[in-house]
Design a protein around this motif. Structure first.
Motif, PDB file in Angstrom:
ATOM      1  N   HIS A 250      -3.961   4.563   1.168  1.00 37.13           N
ATOM      2  CA  HIS A 250      -3.207   5.382   0.223  1.00 37.13           C
ATOM      3  C   HIS A 250      -3.726   5.212  -1.202  1.00 37.13           C
ATOM      4  O   HIS A 250      -3.690   6.147  -2.005  1.00 37.13           O
ATOM      5  CB  HIS A 250      -1.720   5.001   0.281  1.00 37.13           C
ATOM      6  CG  HIS A 250      -0.981   5.647   1.404  1.00 37.13           C
ATOM      7  ND1 HIS A 250      -1.112   5.255   2.708  1.00 37.13           N
ATOM      8  CD2 HIS A 250      -0.115   6.697   1.409  1.00 37.13           C
ATOM      9  CE1 HIS A 250      -0.348   6.011   3.473  1.00 37.13           C
ATOM     10  NE2 HIS A 250       0.273   6.901   2.710  1.00 37.13           N
ATOM     11  N   ARG A 253      -6.408   7.859  -2.255  1.00 31.32           N
ATOM     12  CA  ARG A 253      -6.231   9.267  -1.922  1.00 31.32           C
ATOM     13  C   ARG A 253      -5.713  10.033  -3.134  1.00 31.32           C
ATOM     14  O   ARG A 253      -6.009   9.675  -4.264  1.00 31.32           O
ATOM     15  CB  ARG A 253      -5.288   9.387  -0.719  1.00 31.32           C
ATOM     16  CG  ARG A 253      -5.896   8.870   0.583  1.00 31.32           C
ATOM     17  CD  ARG A 253      -4.957   9.073   1.756  1.00 31.32           C
ATOM     18  NE  ARG A 253      -5.542   8.594   2.996  1.00 31.32           N
ATOM     19  CZ  ARG A 253      -4.914   8.570   4.160  1.00 31.32           C
ATOM     20  NH1 ARG A 253      -3.668   9.031   4.248  1.00 31.32           N
ATOM     21  NH2 ARG A 253      -5.512   8.117   5.243  1.00 31.32           N
ATOM     22  N   GLY A 254      -4.905  11.059  -2.890  1.00 32.81           N
ATOM     23  CA  GLY A 254      -4.382  11.872  -3.985  1.00 32.81           C
ATOM     24  C   GLY A 254      -3.463  11.090  -4.893  1.00 32.81           C
ATOM     25  O   GLY A 254      -3.113   9.944  -4.632  1.00 32.81           O
ATOM     26  N   ARG A 255      -3.038  11.745  -6.000  1.00 31.06           N
ATOM     27  CA  ARG A 255      -2.260  11.059  -7.027  1.00 31.06           C
ATOM     28  C   ARG A 255      -0.996  10.419  -6.468  1.00 31.06           C
ATOM     29  O   ARG A 255      -0.706   9.264  -6.733  1.00 31.06           O
ATOM     30  CB  ARG A 255      -1.896  12.050  -8.133  1.00 31.06           C
ATOM     31  CG  ARG A 255      -1.093  11.412  -9.257  1.00 31.06           C
ATOM     32  CD  ARG A 255      -0.753  12.432 -10.322  1.00 31.06           C
ATOM     33  NE  ARG A 255      -1.959  13.009 -10.911  1.00 31.06           N
ATOM     34  CZ  ARG A 255      -1.937  13.980 -11.831  1.00 31.06           C
ATOM     35  NH1 ARG A 255      -0.772  14.481 -12.226  1.00 31.06           N
ATOM     36  NH2 ARG A 255      -3.061  14.438 -12.326  1.00 31.06           N
ATOM     37  N   ARG A 256      -0.217  11.175  -5.697  1.00 24.37           N
ATOM     38  CA  ARG A 256       1.039  10.635  -5.173  1.00 24.37           C
ATOM     39  C   ARG A 256       0.767   9.497  -4.185  1.00 24.37           C
ATOM     40  O   ARG A 256       1.444   8.472  -4.196  1.00 24.37           O
ATOM     41  CB  ARG A 256       1.847  11.741  -4.502  1.00 24.37           C
ATOM     42  CG  ARG A 256       3.208  11.273  -4.006  1.00 24.37           C
ATOM     43  CD  ARG A 256       4.032  12.444  -3.503  1.00 24.37           C
ATOM     44  NE  ARG A 256       4.307  13.389  -4.570  1.00 24.37           N
ATOM     45  CZ  ARG A 256       4.972  14.524  -4.414  1.00 24.37           C
ATOM     46  NH1 ARG A 256       5.413  14.854  -3.180  1.00 24.37           N
ATOM     47  NH2 ARG A 256       5.207  15.328  -5.428  1.00 24.37           N
ATOM     48  N   ALA A 257      -0.225   9.693  -3.329  1.00 25.10           N
ATOM     49  CA  ALA A 257      -0.566   8.647  -2.365  1.00 25.10           C
ATOM     50  C   ALA A 257      -1.059   7.394  -3.082  1.00 25.10           C
ATOM     51  O   ALA A 257      -0.743   6.271  -2.691  1.00 25.10           O
ATOM     52  CB  ALA A 257      -1.632   9.150  -1.399  1.00 25.10           C
ATOM     53  N   ARG A 258      -1.855   7.604  -4.166  1.00 30.75           N
ATOM     54  CA  ARG A 258      -2.332   6.447  -4.930  1.00 30.75           C
ATOM     55  C   ARG A 258      -1.172   5.660  -5.510  1.00 30.75           C
ATOM     56  O   ARG A 258      -1.168   4.428  -5.497  1.00 30.75           O
ATOM     57  CB  ARG A 258      -3.270   6.904  -6.055  1.00 30.75           C
ATOM     58  CG  ARG A 258      -4.685   7.165  -5.613  1.00 30.75           C
ATOM     59  CD  ARG A 258      -5.661   7.062  -6.790  1.00 30.75           C
ATOM     60  NE  ARG A 258      -5.262   7.942  -7.894  1.00 30.75           N
ATOM     61  CZ  ARG A 258      -5.640   9.208  -8.016  1.00 30.75           C
ATOM     62  NH1 ARG A 258      -6.399   9.750  -7.078  1.00 30.75           N
ATOM     63  NH2 ARG A 258      -5.263   9.937  -9.040  1.00 30.75           N
ATOM     64  N   ALA A 259      -0.187   6.362  -6.036  1.00 32.84           N
ATOM     65  CA  ALA A 259       0.968   5.675  -6.620  1.00 32.84           C
ATOM     66  C   ALA A 259       1.685   4.834  -5.566  1.00 32.84           C
ATOM     67  O   ALA A 259       2.056   3.672  -5.813  1.00 32.84           O
ATOM     68  CB  ALA A 259       1.929   6.693  -7.234  1.00 32.84           C
ATOM     69  N   VAL A 260       1.876   5.412  -4.384  1.00 36.95           N
ATOM     70  CA  VAL A 260       2.533   4.676  -3.303  1.00 36.95           C
ATOM     71  C   VAL A 260       1.690   3.471  -2.892  1.00 36.95           C
ATOM     72  O   VAL A 260       2.197   2.355  -2.723  1.00 36.95           O
ATOM     73  CB  VAL A 260       2.784   5.595  -2.093  1.00 36.95           C
ATOM     74  CG1 VAL A 260       3.270   4.790  -0.889  1.00 36.95           C
ATOM     75  CG2 VAL A 260       3.789   6.669  -2.447  1.00 36.95           C
TER      76      VAL A 260
END
Length: 327
Positions: A250, A253-260
């Motif tokens: 995660h 990956r994308g912004r939201r996945a990176r945050a998680v």
């Protein structure tokens, strides 16, 4: 009225050299002197036996030289030859506080005492920032102990000869974790252990990551041989082989996945090291601030190295156990 009880102190040694003097010097200063001390040497090739003999005129010391015997065999042989009903066990690589033996004996000596096993405690004798970080990372503090479930190390424990006999002695087929298996057997035959937090043995933590890796590899191999802590080992494999790869995936990956992903990694790191960092805050007073920051960084490294050693060692022990059952 307190009943005075005689006690035999036992230990095993192998190539302890001059380090054995720390233990013997601390036995000389006990407020309750041992009635008998039996040390079994497993075949030392250095000056261990000579150093032991140098103390025979100052301590009630008997030395048994048994080349090739392991720790369990040595302890069992010492106990079998002991003259007294109460046995206090310790290790060669420690030094004992002056009240160690008195604290271990106190529960046996109270009016109406029924205890057959008394659990003492141990603390790190750290001298370097690395050793301080090691002690805080891998060893419990006194505040961490629940006396109802605590299983003592044979660095600091006392028990009756009768309990030792009913437990079948130390497991001579096991090279590591033998004191833990013995604790389980004692609890089965003797019930709850009495708690003696003042019976403190001090020992030096491993001073390098390589020595620590070897130590924890052997501990985990012993777990596998003795079929101990299945759930703990399963959780460790799940964290490193499933949870950690998912979070890392995660994180890139994308912004939201990176945050998680990164939030999960940071929270996991904090949870994983919370207790070691708390312990460090209680013992790092002698260190400079750069050294304190170093110990904070070392704690997660030590944990990861220890976990890797366990994940490698445990299946080796399991395979040994499976092969043994087939023979």
């Amino acid at each position: 009225m307190v009943t005075q009880r005689s006690v035999s102190v036992i230990a095993t040694v192998l190539n302890e050299g001059d380090a054995i003097r720390r233990l013997l010097d601390s036995l000389l200063t006990q407020t309750h002197p041992a009635d008998e001390i039996i040390v079994v040497d497993g075949g030392s090739q250095d000056n261990t036996v000579a150093n032991l003999r140098a103390y025979q005129d100052r301590l009630p010391l008997r030395i048994l030289v048994e080349p090739g015997c392991n720790i369990s065999q040595g302890r069992n042989r010492a106990i079998a030859t002991a003259q007294h009903e109460i046995i206090a066990a310790t290790d060669a690589g420690v030094w004992l506080e002056p009240g160690w033996l008195a604290a271990l004996l106190a529960p046996f000596q109270q009016p109406g005492a029924t205890a057959e096993v008394v659990a003492g405690f141990f603390q790190p004798d750290a001298t370097t920032p690395f050793e301080i970080a090691m002690g805080a990372t891998v060893l419990p503090a006194l505040a961490d102990i629940d006396p109802a479930v605590f299983l003592p190390s044979s660095r600091s424990v006392a028990f009756t000869r009768a309990a030792w006999q009913r437990a079948g002695g130390y497991p001579e087929w096991l090279d590591y974790c033998e004191d833990l298996v013995f604790d389980f057997r004692l609890r089965d035959v003797a019930g709850p252990f009495a708690w003696a937090p003042g019976a403190i043995a001090h020992f030096r933590p491993r001073s390098s990551l390589s020595a620590f890796f070897t130590q924890y590899y052997r501990y985990a191999r012993g777990d596998g041989k003795a079929d101990l802590w299945r759930r703990r080992h399963a959780i460790r494999y799940a964290i490193y082989l499933i949870v950690l790869p998912l979070l890392l995936g995660h994180a890139f990956r994308g912004r939201r996945a990176r945050a998680v992903g990164w939030l999960g990694l940071l929270l996991g790191l904090a949870a994983y090291n919370r207790r070691p960092w708390q312990r460090l805050g209680a013992i790092w007073e002698p260190l400079t601030w750069p050294q304190r920051l170093l110990t904070l960084g070392l704690a997660p490294v030590i944990r990861v190295v220890g976990d890797a050693a366990k994940m490698i060692g445990y299946p080796v022990g399991v395979w040994w156990r499976w092969r043994r059952r087939r023979l």
